[in-house]
Design an enzyme around this catalytic site. Sequence first.
Site, PDB file in Angstrom:
ATOM      1  CE  LYS A   1      -3.871   2.231   0.295  1.00 28.21           C
ATOM      2  NZ  LYS A   1      -3.411   2.920  -0.963  1.00 28.21           N
TER       3      LYS A   1
ATOM      4  CE  LYS B   1       4.162   7.425   5.394  1.00 24.24           C
ATOM      5  NZ  LYS B   1       3.802   8.429   4.367  1.00 24.24           N
TER       6      LYS B   1
ATOM      7  CE  LYS C   1       4.712   7.270  -2.032  1.00 22.87           C
ATOM      8  NZ  LYS C   1       4.098   7.718  -0.772  1.00 22.87           N
TER       9      LYS C   1
ATOM     10  CG  ASP D   1       3.449  10.839  -2.786  1.00 21.76           C
ATOM     11  OD1 ASP D   1       3.326  10.526  -1.602  1.00 21.76           O
ATOM     12  OD2 ASP D   1       4.434  11.517  -3.183  1.00 21.76           O
TER      13      ASP D   1
ATOM     14  CB  THR E   1      -2.002  13.643   4.546  1.00 21.32           C
ATOM     15  OG1 THR E   1      -2.418  12.565   3.720  1.00 21.32           O
ATOM     16  CG2 THR E   1      -0.552  13.466   4.923  1.00 21.32           C
TER      17      THR E   1
ATOM     18  CG  ASN F   1      -4.918  16.532  -1.056  1.00 22.08           C
ATOM     19  OD1 ASN F   1      -5.773  17.386  -1.237  1.00 22.08           O
ATOM     20  ND2 ASN F   1      -5.159  15.249  -1.059  1.00 22.08           N
TER      21      ASN F   1
HETATM   22  N1  GLU Z   1       1.166   9.073  -0.511  1.00 17.00           N
HETATM   23  C1  GLU Z   1       0.636   9.016   0.819  1.00 17.00           C
HETATM   24  C2  GLU Z   1       1.737   8.662   1.792  1.00 17.00           C
HETATM   25  O1  GLU Z   1       2.853   9.065   1.602  1.00 17.00           O
HETATM   26  C3  GLU Z   1      -0.605   8.158   0.933  1.00 17.00           C
HETATM   27  C4  GLU Z   1      -0.483   6.756   0.448  1.00 17.00           C
HETATM   28  C5  GLU Z   1      -1.801   5.976   0.416  1.00 17.00           C
HETATM   29  O2  GLU Z   1      -2.840   6.507   0.769  1.00 17.00           O
HETATM   30  O3  GLU Z   1      -1.723   4.800   0.032  1.00 17.00           O
HETATM   31  O4  GLU Z   1       1.558   8.021   2.784  1.00 17.00           O
END
Ligand code: GLU
Length: 448
Positions: A92, A116, A128, A168, A212, A243
């Site tokens: 994820k 995380k 990612k 992202d 976030t 965002n």
């Molecule tokens: N890009 C965001 C992060 O750095 C969210 C990733 C997501 O929701 O999967 O955590």
Amino acid sequence: MNAEEYVKQVFEQVVKRNPNEPEFHQAVEEVLESLIPVLDRHNEYIKEGIIERLVEPERIIMFRVPWLDDNGNIRVNRGFRVEFNSAIGPYKGGLRFHPTVNSSIVKFLGFEQIFKNSLTGLPIGGGKGGSDFDPKGKSDKEIMKFCQSFMTELYRHVGQFTDVPAGDIGVSGREIGYLFGQYKRIKNEFAAAVLTGKGLAYGGSLVRKEATGFGLVYFVERMLEDKNMSLKGKTVVVSGSGNVAIYAMEKAKELGAKIVACSDSNGYIYDSEGIDLKVVKQIKEVERKRISEYVKYRSWAKYYEGCKGIWTNKCDVALPCATQNEIDEEAAKILVENEVILVGEGANMPCSSKAVEIFIDNNILFAPAKAANAGGVATSALEMAQNSMRLSWSFEEVDRRLKEIMINIYENASEAAKKYDCEDNLVVGANIAGFIKVANAMMEQGVV
Ligand code: GLU
């Protein structure tokens, strides 16, 4: 083997095996150093090769993304997906579309995502991806064509039980919509939980857009509360205007803070009256223009070319929400001289290693990204849960869960820091708390 020596050896191997990837090295080094006290007490993690396995992605996918621009020219970009660790759930993590994207960037982001995601307490592994595609200046049609081409390769690697991308930098609701449409078309199935950050009309979750930024501020407020302080009346500088930044500003303002500056990749604005968020949203979310436009609406506000200068403005709380390594040693020193109380990372790794060291050495409250910006991905996991149940929760319900998750992350990270004699060091605490769950799952699943 002695934990310190072992970590040094693994890190040397990482550098050798992944040459020219400074961001990835930086992310790995920070985590490995934090883990020394754990490895000292729990030799079994060394014996089972957990660290060697953890620093090696389970899978890296790299692919060509050809597309036609509005003038009929053939363009070629590079696509990536790093499926880093699936010990506690499907991979994820977001997709980043930005010209700086390369294997070092996606690997550092994927690696951080493991810890995380574990910290959220929800069943999500780490991954990612992204592309070196630059969305700046592209027409809506070009964005759509690029997203469709990107998904035409990516679709075979993702799935609700395999790998669930989201947004992202450079990827938000619009891009997720185009990616989802293409996935649905190729697969001939409405598998909502294959992507998160979707529009509300087709399986998106309320609060995901805000998550976030809101989460960051919930975390920061909880940290301040522990020191008998709050955001009320504090002056805040937030970098970025995407965002994360927009909704961090919104929540901080709601809690009584005054936000005086924000930025984009061209420069920053300073508004002595406090940033007008309606204007920022109009420029960034509706018109998709540069932040310099702000001064047309608020004549007394100032625009400065270049974004580094934003950290020279005196503030009580600094929230870097733009990009990696935006606060370097020099900026950190200025913030300390200006008596900043707290630095909270909204972006991923926005403070360089040296900057983090300066904050910790000067007893500045420091909220590391893995913990403080986990609200986005946590709410993505809530979106997946709602998709699986084929129902959607109210704004209040999701927001309540998000807040609870952020408070839990704070408690777990502080507890881990205390347990390993690093009181108040949330960098170490977050790394340890995130690591232990993943490491134990890996041990129980054997050598895979
Ligand atoms: N890009 C965001 C992060 O750095 C969210 C990733 C997501 O929701 O999967 O955590």
